[in-house]
Scaffold this motif. Structure first.
Motif, short mmCIF file in Angstrom:
data_model
loop_
_atom_site.label_atom_id
_atom_site.label_comp_id
_atom_site.label_asym_id
_atom_site.label_seq_id
_atom_site.Cartn_x
_atom_site.Cartn_y
_atom_site.Cartn_z
N LYS A 103 -1.32 45.82 85.07
CA LYS A 103 -0.88 44.46 85.43
C LYS A 103 0.24 43.99 84.52
O LYS A 103 1.18 43.35 84.96
CB LYS A 103 -2.06 43.48 85.34
N ALA A 104 0.10 44.31 83.23
CA ALA A 104 1.12 43.88 82.27
C ALA A 104 2.45 44.59 82.50
O ALA A 104 3.51 44.01 82.30
CB ALA A 104 0.64 44.14 80.84
N SER A 105 2.39 45.86 82.93
CA SER A 105 3.63 46.61 83.13
C SER A 105 4.22 46.39 84.51
O SER A 105 5.33 46.84 84.78
CB SER A 105 3.38 48.10 82.89
N ALA A 106 3.49 45.73 85.40
CA ALA A 106 4.02 45.46 86.74
C ALA A 106 5.19 44.49 86.62
O ALA A 106 5.23 43.63 85.75
CB ALA A 106 2.94 44.85 87.62
N PRO A 107 6.18 44.63 87.50
CA PRO A 107 7.33 43.72 87.40
C PRO A 107 6.89 42.28 87.69
O PRO A 107 5.96 42.06 88.46
CB PRO A 107 8.29 44.23 88.48
N PRO A 108 7.53 41.33 87.06
CA PRO A 108 7.15 39.94 87.29
C PRO A 108 7.46 39.54 88.73
O PRO A 108 8.32 40.13 89.38
CB PRO A 108 8.03 39.16 86.30
N PRO A 109 6.75 38.55 89.24
CA PRO A 109 7.01 38.13 90.61
C PRO A 109 8.42 37.56 90.73
O PRO A 109 9.00 37.07 89.77
CB PRO A 109 5.95 37.06 90.87
N ALA A 110 8.94 37.65 91.93
CA ALA A 110 10.29 37.14 92.18
C ALA A 110 10.30 35.62 91.93
O ALA A 110 9.34 34.93 92.26
CB ALA A 110 10.71 37.43 93.61
N PRO A 111 11.37 35.11 91.35
CA PRO A 111 11.43 33.67 91.10
C PRO A 111 11.47 32.89 92.41
O PRO A 111 12.02 33.35 93.41
CB PRO A 111 12.73 33.49 90.31
N THR A 112 10.86 31.73 92.39
CA THR A 112 10.85 30.86 93.57
C THR A 112 11.43 29.52 93.21
O THR A 112 11.44 29.12 92.04
CB THR A 112 9.41 30.67 94.10
N ALA A 113 11.88 28.82 94.21
CA ALA A 113 12.46 27.50 94.00
C ALA A 113 11.35 26.51 93.67
O ALA A 113 10.24 26.62 94.20
CB ALA A 113 13.21 27.05 95.24
N PRO A 114 11.61 25.56 92.81
CA PRO A 114 10.59 24.56 92.50
C PRO A 114 10.35 23.67 93.72
O PRO A 114 11.24 23.52 94.58
CB PRO A 114 11.20 23.77 91.34
N ASP A 161 13.21 14.32 111.84
CA ASP A 161 11.94 14.70 111.23
C ASP A 161 12.07 15.34 109.85
O ASP A 161 11.12 15.31 109.08
CB ASP A 161 11.21 15.69 112.15
N ALA A 162 13.22 15.95 109.53
CA ALA A 162 13.31 16.71 108.28
C ALA A 162 14.75 16.79 107.78
O ALA A 162 15.71 16.62 108.54
CB ALA A 162 12.76 18.11 108.49
N ILE A 163 14.86 17.08 106.50
CA ILE A 163 16.16 17.33 105.85
C ILE A 163 16.08 18.75 105.29
O ILE A 163 15.13 19.10 104.58
CB ILE A 163 16.44 16.33 104.71
N THR A 164 17.08 19.55 105.60
CA THR A 164 17.11 20.93 105.09
C THR A 164 18.09 20.98 103.92
O THR A 164 19.23 20.54 104.02
CB THR A 164 17.55 21.92 106.18
N MET A 165 17.58 21.52 102.79
CA MET A 165 18.39 21.65 101.57
C MET A 165 18.36 23.11 101.11
O MET A 165 17.42 23.84 101.43
CB MET A 165 17.83 20.78 100.45
N THR A 166 19.38 23.49 100.34
CA THR A 166 19.42 24.82 99.75
C THR A 166 19.35 24.67 98.25
O THR A 166 20.14 23.93 97.64
CB THR A 166 20.71 25.56 100.12
N TYR A 167 18.38 25.38 97.63
CA TYR A 167 18.28 25.42 96.17
C TYR A 167 19.31 26.44 95.70
O TYR A 167 19.18 27.64 95.92
CB TYR A 167 16.86 25.80 95.74
N LEU A 168 20.39 25.97 95.09
CA LEU A 168 21.57 26.80 94.82
C LEU A 168 21.32 27.94 93.83
O LEU A 168 21.86 29.04 94.04
CB LEU A 168 22.72 25.91 94.37
N PRO A 169 20.56 27.77 92.73
CA PRO A 169 20.41 28.91 91.81
C PRO A 169 19.80 30.15 92.46
O PRO A 169 20.13 31.27 92.08
CB PRO A 169 19.49 28.36 90.71
N LEU A 170 18.92 29.95 93.47
CA LEU A 170 18.31 31.10 94.14
C LEU A 170 18.75 31.26 95.59
O LEU A 170 18.32 32.19 96.26
CB LEU A 170 16.77 30.98 94.10
N ASN A 171 19.58 30.35 96.07
CA ASN A 171 20.05 30.34 97.45
C ASN A 171 18.86 30.35 98.42
O ASN A 171 18.81 31.14 99.35
CB ASN A 171 21.00 31.51 97.71
N THR A 172 17.90 29.46 98.16
CA THR A 172 16.68 29.37 98.95
C THR A 172 16.67 28.06 99.74
O THR A 172 16.93 27.00 99.17
CB THR A 172 15.44 29.41 98.02
N LYS A 173 16.36 28.15 101.02
CA LYS A 173 16.30 26.95 101.87
C LYS A 173 14.95 26.27 101.68
O LYS A 173 13.91 26.92 101.60
CB LYS A 173 16.46 27.33 103.34
#
Length: 186
Positions: A103-114, A161-173
């Motif tokens: 578990k310790a040597s497994a790669p860390p999970p991919a970063p996600t947008a807050p 109904d919604a606003i769509t934004m992109t988190y720029l550091p990870l380019n995540t919608k």
């Protein structure tokens, strides 16, 4: 010259005179030793020589036997360390330790947008441009389509109904839902 300084100079002078006298006496002793005849080694007397010969006859080396080594003594030339020895681990514990290491040597999970921290406050349409009013931690923000918010988010689209934004550091919608239901009587 004060009294303490005179006393100090007298003590240093006395020490100097004592040193000179000692040096002269040592030189005289060295010359006396040089003049003594050379010392001849003392030869053992006849009784002493006979006793030594008898001891040789009495000593039988074959009676000494072989030297026996103790197995508990360990290896003579083994390296030593101050680190404590690690306790033996049973197979079950070893499997648990291996799983933890994996578990310790497994790669860390991919970063996600807050998660979005914005609250929808309203929108305005001026000259065919839609402006959105948002609040974040007590701060009021205004953005238009394609505009940036705090250099971390970009406003992509707005509908009822919604606003769509992109988190720029990870380019995540990310989507911010708009609650348009009003509670209460007006």
């Amino acid at each position: 010259m004060d009294q303490a300084e005179k006393k100090r100079k007298l003590m240093v002078g006395g020490a100097l005179i004592a040193t000179l006298i000692a040096a002269v006496l040592v030189e005289e002793e060295e010359t006396v030793i040089d003049t003594v005849d050379t010392i001849q080694p003392v030869k053992p007397s006849g009784d002493r020589v006979r006793n030594q010969e008898n001891n040789v006859e009495q000593l039988d080396v074959s009676k000494l036997g072989q030297r026996k080594f103790n197995a508990l003594a360990g290896e003579l030339f083994a390296s030593t360390t101050w680190a404590p020895k690690q306790p033996q681990v049973n197979p079950e514990e070893q499997a648990i330790i291996a799983a933890q290491a994996a578990k310790a040597s497994a790669p860390p999970p991919a970063p996600t947008a807050p998660p979005l921290q914005f609250k929808y406050a309203g929108k305005a349409i001026v000259d065919n441009e839609t402006w959105v009013f948002l609040s974040q931690a007590g701060e009021n923000l205004i953005a238009k389509l394609g505009g940036k918010i705090n250099d971390k988010y970009r406003l992509d689209s707005i509908n009822d109904d919604a606003i769509t934004m992109t988190y720029l550091p990870l380019n995540t919608k990310q989507i911010l839902t708009i609650n348009t239901k009003m509670v209460g009587n007006f």
